[in-house]
Design an enzyme around this catalytic site. Structure first.
Site, PDB file in Angstrom:
ATOM      1  N   ASP A  16       4.465   0.972  -3.802  1.00 55.22           N
ATOM      2  CA  ASP A  16       4.305   0.213  -3.121  1.00 55.22           C
ATOM      3  C   ASP A  16       2.244  -0.053  -2.688  1.00 55.22           C
ATOM      4  OD1 ASP A  16       3.509  -0.362  -0.125  1.00 55.22           O
ATOM      5  OD2 ASP A  16       2.143   1.727   0.169  1.00 55.22           O
ATOM      6  N   GLY A  52       4.393  -4.958   1.103  1.00 52.84           N
ATOM      7  CA  GLY A  52       4.744  -5.460   1.935  1.00 52.84           C
ATOM      8  C   GLY A  52       3.675  -7.745   2.390  1.00 52.84           C
TER       9      GLY A  52
END
Length: 267
Positions: A16, A52
């Site tokens: 991430d 994201g």
């Protein structure tokens, strides 16, 4: 928690970005993390972004060489040489519902495409997001000519307690997750970081038993559970830590390097 995790068979590590690779305090990648990832690649271990963020919002991690980019929470996966492995848009009906809902309630949102990002209006919460992530504030979408067919991800600025009702009412064909109380990421139904990890494993011919992942947000949970070794950062929420196999230190306290050393991937 599975504690029997020490091994030297890892062939791919997924990272991430915000709160994992990049400090939310300094807005930079710790030097220890940069060196650690370089050493992974020197061992022929694939290093893949799992974020994201948009594929176009990765300038702040260009100091690191990656082997692939899992973006939009798995909705858009691309190799380092530009090959698009998968791309899936949100159902147009859900986008139109969102636009109608926003006009009635003034809820803010961002529409994220392959090549651009547009926002509904310059509401305080919307501006806070782009300030926190050190990103340029996107232009407003065209209310009279909105492209509802090619949206890969939406950020919806709703409170966590309103998320379930909102999704059922407004975007029933989509899936929400979040890494902050400020907004929810919304992706096509069936899309997740887990699905993105699977795509890369298939592409590189790597078994899931040879994978590791690092994350700190709710949108990382499916990935941390799916890989062989899921590592939660010390700054992660309790729900993320519970989904992981191991909890390391904060991003600002060399958490990535410490976990890689713990599992024997670094000296």
């Amino acid at each position: 928690m599975n504690t029997d995790k020490k091994n030297n068979t890892i062939k791919a590590v997924f990272f991430d970005i915000d709160g994992t690779l990049v400090s939310l305090k300094s807005k930079t990648i710790p030097e220890s993390t940069q060196k650690a990832i370089k050493k992974l690649r020197e061992q022929d271990i694939k290093v893949i972004v799992a974020t994201g963020r948009s594929i176009n919002d990765l300038d702040h991690v260009k100091a690191i060489e990656f082997d692939g980019f899992l973006t939009f929470n798995g909705g858009y996966c691309m190799t380092v040489d530009g090959k698009v492995m998968s791309k899936q848009a949100i159902h147009p009906e859900d986008i139109q519902n969102l636009i109608n809902y926003s006009e009635q309630t003034n809820v803010g949102f961002s529409l994220m495409y392959e090549d651009k990002v547009q926002i509904s209006h310059a509401a305080p919460k919307v501006l806070e997001l782009y300030t926190n992530l050190n990103l340029k504030i996107p232009p407003l979408y065209d209310k009279n000519n909105a492209d509802i067919d090619n949206v890969l991800q939406v950020n919806v600025f709703i409170d966590p307690q309103d998320e379930e009702t909102f999704m059922e009412k407004v975007m029933p064909n989509s899936l929400s997750s979040r890494w902050t109380d400020l907004f929810a990421d919304v992706n096509p139904g069936g899309i997740s970081k887990q699905k993105g990890v699977k795509k890369f494993c298939e592409y590189f011919n790597i078994d899931i038993s040879q994978t590791m992942a690092f994350g700190d947000g709710g949108n990382d949970i499916s990935m941390l559970r799916y890989v062989k070794t899921g590592v939660a950062m010390g700054n992660a929420g309790d729900n993320v830590k519970q989904a992981a196999d191991y909890v390391t230190d904060d991003v600002d306290n060399d958490g990535v390097e410490k976990a890689l050393k713990y599992f024997g991937l670094l000296d």
